[in-house]
Design a protein around this motif. Structure first.
Motif, PDB file in Angstrom:
ATOM      1  N   PRO A 213       8.997  92.658  -7.752  1.00 56.73           N
ATOM      2  CA  PRO A 213       8.671  92.602  -9.180  1.00 56.73           C
ATOM      3  C   PRO A 213       9.869  93.023 -10.017  1.00 56.73           C
ATOM      4  CG  PRO A 213       7.052  93.911  -7.952  1.00 56.73           C
ATOM      5  CD  PRO A 213       8.187  93.641  -7.022  1.00 56.73           C
ATOM      6  N   GLY A 214      10.081  92.336 -11.135  1.00 53.95           N
ATOM      7  CA  GLY A 214      11.167  92.705 -12.030  1.00 53.95           C
ATOM      8  C   GLY A 214      10.766  93.849 -12.950  1.00 53.95           C
ATOM      9  N   ASP A 215      11.719  94.693 -13.290  1.00 50.32           N
ATOM     10  CA  ASP A 215      11.511  95.847 -14.164  1.00 50.32           C
ATOM     11  C   ASP A 215      11.951  95.465 -15.580  1.00 50.32           C
ATOM     12  OD1 ASP A 215      11.531  98.219 -15.565  1.00 50.32           O
ATOM     13  OD2 ASP A 215      12.742  99.329 -14.122  1.00 50.32           O
ATOM     14  N   PRO A 216      11.024  95.348 -16.537  1.00 47.09           N
ATOM     15  CA  PRO A 216      11.412  94.914 -17.888  1.00 47.09           C
ATOM     16  C   PRO A 216      12.296  95.912 -18.633  1.00 47.09           C
ATOM     17  CG  PRO A 216       9.022  94.781 -17.561  1.00 47.09           C
ATOM     18  CD  PRO A 216       9.578  95.582 -16.430  1.00 47.09           C
ATOM     19  N   SER A 217      12.343  97.144 -18.183  1.00 49.24           N
ATOM     20  CA  SER A 217      13.059  98.182 -18.926  1.00 49.24           C
ATOM     21  C   SER A 217      14.565  98.161 -18.707  1.00 49.24           C
ATOM     22  CB  SER A 217      12.508  99.560 -18.562  1.00 49.24           C
ATOM     23  OG  SER A 217      12.802  99.892 -17.212  1.00 49.24           O
ATOM     24  N   VAL A 218      15.032  97.433 -17.702  1.00 50.88           N
ATOM     25  CA  VAL A 218      16.474  97.401 -17.423  1.00 50.88           C
ATOM     26  C   VAL A 218      16.943  95.943 -17.322  1.00 50.88           C
ATOM     27  CG1 VAL A 218      16.443  99.606 -16.220  1.00 50.88           C
ATOM     28  CG2 VAL A 218      16.129  97.504 -14.926  1.00 50.88           C
ATOM     29  N   PRO A 219      18.244  95.686 -17.557  1.00 55.48           N
ATOM     30  CA  PRO A 219      18.755  94.317 -17.468  1.00 55.48           C
ATOM     31  C   PRO A 219      18.664  93.759 -16.052  1.00 55.48           C
ATOM     32  CG  PRO A 219      20.279  95.743 -18.659  1.00 55.48           C
ATOM     33  CD  PRO A 219      19.270  96.638 -18.020  1.00 55.48           C
TER      34      PRO A 219
END
Length: 289
Positions: free
Chosen positions: A67-73
């Motif tokens: 899953p991708g973390d929206p808080s970091v690039p």
């Protein structure tokens, strides 16, 4: 005032860090994980920026790994695998926290004449004859679950007009197919690559849902764990992503917590412009003890 489509174009406008290295960001809208279509679209942007202008993408194949973390690039690294006489091949890896979250191979081709055929578009109502999502939310405030109603009311860069709404508010088992009109919510620049990347973004929307239809379930239900696992797309003919496209979807199989889904995208004149295929996780969550 920044519109949803302006925000999407900003998200797709990756920052160049170094040769073959790009950085993308996610919208800060409270998502727990990065939307899969965003990663597909950004990876295609990264690959396209390493390919000469006269070659357009004709296929891509991607795998979601974490899953991708929206808080970091998200960092996108492009491998220039091959530049041939007719075809260009690129591989892209998306990285967060030092780990790969997505990988994609994409193939680009020079334009040329050739054989031409397609299967016909299904007969369905045109988008003008269907309600918008906000109209649906207003018409059925007490019938539709609150999380779905809020989803309809939210401003998004992609507008959806489903032909049939039954699966949103019913647990009835349905045939494993659906038809949804899709388009960008505002006009896009004329660059064909922008339209390809926006359609790649949109192609992850509604597709996995189809595999839940025969079981009377929805990806909106808290008891369901759903996630895209892989995604393939083929671009057949020129199109504009800011004009209505019919997304004709079906699910030929579901087994072992995996749902297989296919899609055909037609413009309103019945021209087949793109195809998709995706396998996703559709798992019943175990009850907490």
């Amino acid at each position: 005032m920044t519109t949803a489509i302006d925000s999407l174009l900003q998200i797709l406008d990756l920052e160049t860090l170094e040769h073959n290295l790009f950085r993308g960001r996610s919208p800060q809208v409270g998502w727990q994980r990065v939307f899969g279509g965003q990663v597909i679209g950004q990876a295609l942007v990264a690959a396209s920026r390493t390919v000469v202008e006269d070659r357009q993408v004709h296929s891509l194949h991607g795998y979601f790994m974490r899953p991708g973390d929206p808080s970091v690039p998200i960092i996108y690294e492009v491998d220039r695998i091959r530049d041939g006489g007719s075809f260009t091949t690129r591989r892209v890896v998306a990285v967060q926290h030092g780990q790969a979250i997505f990988s994609m191979s994409a193939s680009f081709k020079v334009p040329e004449e050739g054989f031409d055929h397609q299967i016909g578009m299904p007969e369905v109502p045109m988008p003008e004859d269907l309600p918008s999502e906000k109209e649906m939310a207003a018409r059925m405030p007490d019938t539709v679950p609150e999380n779905i109603r809020k989803y309809w009311e939210r401003e998004r860069p992609i507008e959806l007009r489903p032909v049939d709404l039954t699966h949103y508010f019913s647990s009835k088992a349905l045939p494993p197919k659906q038809y949804v009109w899709v388009r960008a919510s505002s006009a896009l620049p004329d660059d064909p690559r922008i339209h390809q990347c926006v359609l790649a973004y949109a192609s992850d929307m509604t597709l996995l849902d189809t595999s839940m239809f025969p079981h009377g379930k929805s990806v909106f239900l808290p008891e369901i764990q759903a996630a895209s696992l892989d995604h393939a797309m083929w671009f057949h003919r020129p199109f504009r992503a800011d004009e209505w496209l019919l997304y004709a979807e079906d699910s030929p199989s579901a087994y072992g917590a995996l749902g297989m889904n296919r899609g055909l995208l037609y413009n309103r004149d019945g021209v087949l412009v793109a195809s998709t295929a995706q396998e996703g996780l559709i798992r019943r969550k175990k009850p907490r003890e």
